[in-house]
Design a protein around this motif. Structure first.
Motif, PDB file in Angstrom:
ATOM      1  N   PHE A  33       0.851  -1.194   0.000  1.00  0.00           N
ATOM      2  CA  PHE A  33       0.000   0.000   0.000  1.00  0.00           C
ATOM      3  C   PHE A  33       0.886   1.243   0.000  1.00  0.00           C
ATOM      4  N   MET A  34       0.574   2.163  -0.909  1.00  0.00           N
ATOM      5  CA  MET A  34       1.379   3.377  -1.037  1.00  0.00           C
ATOM      6  C   MET A  34       0.600   4.578  -0.511  1.00  0.00           C
ATOM      7  N   ASP A  35       1.327   5.655  -0.246  1.00  0.00           N
ATOM      8  CA  ASP A  35       0.678   6.886   0.202  1.00  0.00           C
ATOM      9  C   ASP A  35       0.891   7.945  -0.882  1.00  0.00           C
ATOM     10  N   LEU A  36      -0.182   8.193  -1.648  1.00  0.00           N
ATOM     11  CA  LEU A  36      -0.050   9.146  -2.765  1.00  0.00           C
ATOM     12  C   LEU A  36       0.106  10.577  -2.255  1.00  0.00           C
ATOM     13  N   THR A  37      -0.416  10.856  -1.041  1.00  0.00           N
ATOM     14  CA  THR A  37      -0.275  12.220  -0.505  1.00  0.00           C
ATOM     15  C   THR A  37       1.205  12.520  -0.226  1.00  0.00           C
ATOM     16  N   LYS A  38       2.007  11.453  -0.043  1.00  0.00           N
ATOM     17  CA  LYS A  38       3.459  11.647   0.159  1.00  0.00           C
ATOM     18  C   LYS A  38       4.216  11.509  -1.156  1.00  0.00           C
ATOM     19  N   LYS A  39       3.474  11.443  -2.257  1.00  0.00           N
ATOM     20  CA  LYS A  39       4.065  11.376  -3.616  1.00  0.00           C
ATOM     21  C   LYS A  39       4.954  10.145  -3.799  1.00  0.00           C
ATOM     22  N   GLU A  40       4.576   9.059  -3.158  1.00  0.00           N
ATOM     23  CA  GLU A  40       5.383   7.840  -3.298  1.00  0.00           C
ATOM     24  C   GLU A  40       5.323   7.271  -4.716  1.00  0.00           C
ATOM     25  N   HIS A  41       4.308   7.721  -5.473  1.00  0.00           N
ATOM     26  CA  HIS A  41       4.180   7.239  -6.852  1.00  0.00           C
ATOM     27  C   HIS A  41       4.969   8.107  -7.832  1.00  0.00           C
ATOM     28  N   MET A  42       5.662   9.128  -7.331  1.00  0.00           N
ATOM     29  CA  MET A  42       6.401  10.035  -8.216  1.00  0.00           C
ATOM     30  C   MET A  42       7.917   9.837  -8.089  1.00  0.00           C
ATOM     31  N   THR A  43       8.332   8.801  -7.380  1.00  0.00           N
ATOM     32  CA  THR A  43       9.773   8.570  -7.227  1.00  0.00           C
ATOM     33  C   THR A  43      10.343   8.054  -8.552  1.00  0.00           C
ATOM     34  N   GLU A  44      11.652   8.238  -8.706  1.00  0.00           N
ATOM     35  CA  GLU A  44      12.319   7.789  -9.939  1.00  0.00           C
ATOM     36  C   GLU A  44      12.108   6.291 -10.135  1.00  0.00           C
ATOM     37  N   GLU A  45      12.209   5.556  -9.026  1.00  0.00           N
ATOM     38  CA  GLU A  45      12.080   4.095  -9.082  1.00  0.00           C
ATOM     39  C   GLU A  45      10.688   3.689  -9.573  1.00  0.00           C
ATOM     40  N   PHE A  46       9.636   4.364  -9.045  1.00  0.00           N
ATOM     41  CA  PHE A  46       8.268   4.016  -9.447  1.00  0.00           C
ATOM     42  C   PHE A  46       8.003   4.432 -10.896  1.00  0.00           C
ATOM     43  N   LEU A  47       8.508   5.607 -11.277  1.00  0.00           N
ATOM     44  CA  LEU A  47       8.282   6.094 -12.650  1.00  0.00           C
ATOM     45  C   LEU A  47       8.946   5.208 -13.692  1.00  0.00           C
ATOM     46  N   MET A  49       8.964   2.025 -13.470  1.00  0.00           N
ATOM     47  CA  MET A  49       8.014   0.920 -13.658  1.00  0.00           C
ATOM     48  C   MET A  49       6.778   1.390 -14.401  1.00  0.00           C
ATOM     49  N   ASN A  50       6.323   2.600 -14.062  1.00  0.00           N
ATOM     50  CA  ASN A  50       5.059   3.104 -14.620  1.00  0.00           C
ATOM     51  C   ASN A  50       5.154   4.608 -14.870  1.00  0.00           C
ATOM     52  N   PRO A  51       5.486   4.986 -16.110  1.00  0.00           N
ATOM     53  CA  PRO A  51       5.622   6.413 -16.423  1.00  0.00           C
ATOM     54  C   PRO A  51       4.310   7.185 -16.272  1.00  0.00           C
ATOM     55  N   LEU A  52       3.173   6.474 -16.183  1.00  0.00           N
ATOM     56  CA  LEU A  52       1.890   7.165 -15.976  1.00  0.00           C
ATOM     57  C   LEU A  52       1.665   7.471 -14.486  1.00  0.00           C
ATOM     58  N   HIS A  53       2.580   6.994 -13.633  1.00  0.00           N
ATOM     59  CA  HIS A  53       2.537   7.150 -12.165  1.00  0.00           C
ATOM     60  C   HIS A  53       1.167   6.864 -11.549  1.00  0.00           C
ATOM     61  N   THR A  54       0.574   5.750 -11.977  1.00  0.00           N
ATOM     62  CA  THR A  54      -0.724   5.379 -11.398  1.00  0.00           C
ATOM     63  C   THR A  54      -0.616   4.074 -10.610  1.00  0.00           C
ATOM     64  N   VAL A  55      -1.506   3.968  -9.638  1.00  0.00           N
ATOM     65  CA  VAL A  55      -1.733   2.675  -8.993  1.00  0.00           C
ATOM     66  C   VAL A  55      -3.124   2.233  -9.442  1.00  0.00           C
ATOM     67  N   PRO A  56      -3.310   0.920  -9.658  1.00  0.00           N
ATOM     68  CA  PRO A  56      -2.380  -0.175  -9.393  1.00  0.00           C
ATOM     69  C   PRO A  56      -1.307  -0.328 -10.462  1.00  0.00           C
ATOM     70  N   THR A  57      -0.138  -0.826  -9.974  1.00  0.00           N
ATOM     71  CA  THR A  57       0.927  -1.296 -10.857  1.00  0.00           C
ATOM     72  C   THR A  57       1.345  -2.648 -10.293  1.00  0.00           C
ATOM     73  N   ILE A  58       1.596  -3.620 -11.165  1.00  0.00           N
ATOM     74  CA  ILE A  58       2.098  -4.905 -10.658  1.00  0.00           C
ATOM     75  C   ILE A  58       3.483  -5.163 -11.214  1.00  0.00           C
ATOM     76  N   VAL A  59       4.213  -6.025 -10.509  1.00  0.00           N
ATOM     77  CA  VAL A  59       5.475  -6.514 -11.068  1.00  0.00           C
ATOM     78  C   VAL A  59       5.417  -8.033 -10.994  1.00  0.00           C
ATOM     79  N   ASP A  60       5.416  -8.660 -12.168  1.00  0.00           N
ATOM     80  CA  ASP A  60       5.366 -10.121 -12.270  1.00  0.00           C
ATOM     81  C   ASP A  60       6.748 -10.578 -12.707  1.00  0.00           C
ATOM     82  N   GLY A  61       7.511 -11.149 -11.772  1.00  0.00           N
ATOM     83  CA  GLY A  61       8.921 -11.474 -12.069  1.00  0.00           C
ATOM     84  C   GLY A  61       9.667 -10.161 -12.193  1.00  0.00           C
ATOM     85  N   ASP A  62      10.155  -9.865 -13.410  1.00  0.00           N
ATOM     86  CA  ASP A  62      10.787  -8.548 -13.572  1.00  0.00           C
ATOM     87  C   ASP A  62       9.979  -7.674 -14.542  1.00  0.00           C
ATOM     88  N   VAL A  63       8.702  -8.062 -14.772  1.00  0.00           N
ATOM     89  CA  VAL A  63       7.874  -7.310 -15.737  1.00  0.00           C
ATOM     90  C   VAL A  63       6.868  -6.410 -15.011  1.00  0.00           C
TER      91      VAL A  63
END
Ligand SMILES: N[C@@H](CCC(=O)N[C@@H](CS)C(=O)NCC(=O)O)C(=O)O
Length: 227
Positions: A33-47, A49-63
């Motif tokens: 569970f992420m906290d969007l109010t803390k902009k956890e979806h805007m980190t370099e690492e998350f972007l 994985m998902n340049p649209l910076h939305t949840v949900p995002t999944i990682v299946d293996g390395d995909v």
């Protein structure tokens, strides 16, 4: 095999659709569970994985994969023991896809258009045209309900996706039973047939509603103080 990782929030309808789908096909998820109010979806690492910076995002293996509608089709196609939730028949799939687009383009979009300015942008009112858009969306679902479920006579990904936004919408802006009796009966039916509906939908929608009331009140006080 390590479980699929799901990045989501407790409140998001889109993320709850992924949780329900996984539950229905018996797939274990590592839910973060992420906290969007803390902009956890805007980190370099998350972007990455998902340049649209939305949840949900999944990682299946390395995909990494994103968008709930794409994710639930992927999970069922890859991991379900049968195709009941997303039958291989192309006409049925097209009908389910149409409902997934209704969820994405109408139900979720109108819900987000109303709630996001209150949650994150200090907005202190609910514009009438946006409210009208919600009630019009209920009419569209009412008209789509030709049987017990959105597509055919059995539960499919169409219902799993739409019920998450509908449950939250109905909690915040109750459906008029006189105008949309099929929709009311449909939501009651889903409460019975969707596993853990109460935890995934009712409880989480109540949490969102509590946050909504809190933020609206807070925003109104701030706006009054400025006048
Ligand atoms: N169509 C997307 C919508 C997902 C979405 O917009 N999620 C919101 C949370 S409810 C979000 O991630 N907002 C953050 C942002 O867009 O930056 C889906 O179905 O996954």
């Amino acid at each position: 095999m390590a479980p699929i990782v799901l990045y989501t929030t407790r409140r998001t309808p889109a993320g709850r659709a992924v949780e329900i789908t996984a539950k229905m096909i018996g797939l274990e998820l590592d839910v973060k569970f992420m906290d969007l109010t803390k902009k956890e979806h805007m980190t370099e690492e998350f972007l990455k994985m998902n340049p649209l910076h939305t949840v949900p995002t999944i990682v299946d293996g390395d995909v990494p994969l994103y968008d709930s509608h794409a994710i639930i089709i992927y999970l069922v196609s890859k991991y379900a023991k049968d195709d009941k939730l997303y039958p291989k028949d192309l006409v049925t799939q097209a009908r389910i896809n149409a409902m997934l687009h209704l969820e994405s383009g109408v139900l979720f979009a109108r819900l987000r258009g109303l709630l996001e300015p209150i949650f994150y942008k200090g907005c202190a009112e609910l514009p009438q045209d946006k409210m009208d858009g919600i009630y019009n969306a209920y009419d569209l679902v009412e008209g789509s309900l030709q049987s017990d479920y959105l597509v055919g006579n059995s539960l499919s990904l169409a219902d799993i996706s739409c019920c998450t936004s509908l449950c939250l919408l109905n909690t915040v802006f109750p459906v008029d039973a006189g105008k949309c009796p099929k929709l009311i009966a449909y939501l009651k039916r889903l409460e019975q047939v969707v596993p853990d509906y109460h935890e995934f939908n009712t409880v989480r929608a109540e949490e969102a509603y509590t946050f909504f009331k809190l933020k609206l009140e807070e925003n109104k006080k701030k706006s009054a103080a400025l006048q």
